[in-house]
Design an enzyme around this catalytic site. Structure first.
Site, PDB file in Angstrom:
ATOM      1  N   CYS A   1       6.734  -0.460 -22.769  1.00 52.32           N
ATOM      2  CA  CYS A   1       6.871  -1.682 -23.556  1.00 52.32           C
ATOM      3  C   CYS A   1       7.358  -1.425 -24.981  1.00 52.32           C
ATOM      4  CB  CYS A   1       5.538  -2.434 -23.598  1.00 52.32           C
ATOM      5  SG  CYS A   1       4.932  -2.919 -21.968  1.00 52.32           S
TER       6      CYS A   1
ATOM      7  N   HIS B   1       6.198  -7.701 -29.386  1.00 55.29           N
ATOM      8  CA  HIS B   1       6.193  -7.517 -27.934  1.00 55.29           C
ATOM      9  C   HIS B   1       5.386  -8.651 -27.321  1.00 55.29           C
ATOM     10  CE1 HIS B   1       5.673  -5.994 -23.988  1.00 55.29           C
ATOM     11  NE2 HIS B   1       4.454  -5.517 -24.164  1.00 55.29           N
TER      12      HIS B   1
ATOM     13  N   ASN C   1       5.147 -10.790 -19.718  1.00 52.31           N
ATOM     14  CA  ASN C   1       5.406  -9.495 -20.342  1.00 52.31           C
ATOM     15  C   ASN C   1       6.600  -8.852 -19.642  1.00 52.31           C
ATOM     16  OD1 ASN C   1       5.421  -6.839 -21.241  1.00 52.31           O
ATOM     17  ND2 ASN C   1       3.210  -6.562 -21.068  1.00 52.31           N
TER      18      ASN C   1
END
Length: 324
Positions: A114, A251, A281
């Protein structure tokens, strides 16, 4: 004193056509739309179609970024693609994008899950200011739906697929915080936390792809402290304060994490770009995807100071500060 800066000149994104609302998980799991929204803020996400690869998503985002910049693939010197879900073990997915765009130069992948886009951005910045390249496309692209365990309600509802791309160009700056371009970056990792967020497969371990595993509560605690510290470190490097930041593009992992980090850093939610409700996500794609949407809807304007921050498996985390 004049310096070389890596200045953003175009961005774009792509989302697969299939939209998966929370209600779809109610059919097979002991969960509900209300449960998912209350704990994550996620309402829907996009999943790649059968046969649609990470490179396909990346190519579409890259083409959108080139159109935004008024460029073609031949204008690029390098492509850096951040992904944890490549098409193949090798060669790099970036070379597939390079071929599709008709680009020369060189292309390679970066894997920091990520945090991948932040790592790729810092790498692109280093190559530009060193003179290695003049124009670099940075892409974050993922098909996380391929590594999800759809019997695990704690993880499979969190992730989605997508891609975002940003083109950086070498330009002269005065060397101060008012310059356009990347002003600072802060990168970190700590392998002792490997078991908090990982995939239980790999080429040299199991010979299989594996599935994503996560200790959500522990990741949450690390995310809040590490992201806020990294964001502050990036600002300190550049000689700016939270009051100078026009927008934060974090993020997009979990709305509660985003809110907690904003509060810890003294930033109002009005200055935070939030797309997690629509995308879930998307790992390395989440920052460039959210940034491209914010740029398209007018939230990011020329001259704006943008703070980006992310954390992922590793644990790997970091932040970058950029003026558009």
């Amino acid at each position: 004193m004049s310096v070389i800066r890596a200045v953003p000149v175009g961005c774009g994104h792509y989302l697969p056509e299939r939209v998966v609302p929370n209600s779809e998980f109610e059919k097979t799991l002991d969960t509900s739309n209300e449960w998912i929204v209350a704990r994550t803020g996620i309402e829907r996400r996009h999943f790649a179609a059968e046969g649609e690869k990470t490179s396909d998503l990346a190519i579409r985002a890259a083409m959108a970024a080139l159109a935004d910049a008024g460029m073609t693939g031949s204008d690029l010197d390098a492509i850096i693609l951040a992904t944890a879900t490549p098409d193949q073990t090798f060669p790099s997915t970036a070379t597939r994008v390079q071929s599709a765009l008709g680009a020369g130069g060189y292309a390679f992948d970066i894997q920091a899950v990520c945090a991948g886009f932040i790592y790729a951005l810092a790498n692109a910045n280093a190559q530009i200011i060193s003179g290695q390249a003049k124009r670099v496309m940075v892409i974050g692209a993922e098909t996380f739906s391929r590594i999800l365990d759809f019997t695990d309600r704690a993880t499979c509802v969190l992730f989605g697929d997508g891609a975002g791309a940003l083109i950086l160009e070498a330009r002269e700056g005065a060397g101060g915080p008012k310059d356009a371009g990347i002003l600072s970056s802060d990168l970190n990792s700590d392998g002792q936390f490997n078991d908090l967020l990982y995939v239980d497969g790999g080429v040299s371990s199991t010979g299989t792809v594996g599935h994503l595993r996560m200790q959500g509560r522990e990741v949450f605690k690390h995310a809040v402290t590490k992201l806020s510290a990294s964001g502050m470190a990036a600002m300190e490097q550049a000689g700016v304060t939270p009051a100078d930041v026009a927008l934060v593009v974090p993020h997009q992992a979990n709305l509660r994490i985003i809110s907690a980090v904003a509060q810890k850093m003294g930033l109002p939610m009005e200055r935070i770009v939030v797309t997690v409700q629509d995308h879930g996500n998307t790992s390395a794609a989440s920052i460039p995807l959210a940034m491209s949407e914010a740029r398209q809807d007018g939230r990011i304007k020329t001259g704006d100071l943008i703070l980006m921050e992310a954390i992922g498996g590793g644990l790997a985390w970091g932040a970058a500060l950029m003026r558009w």
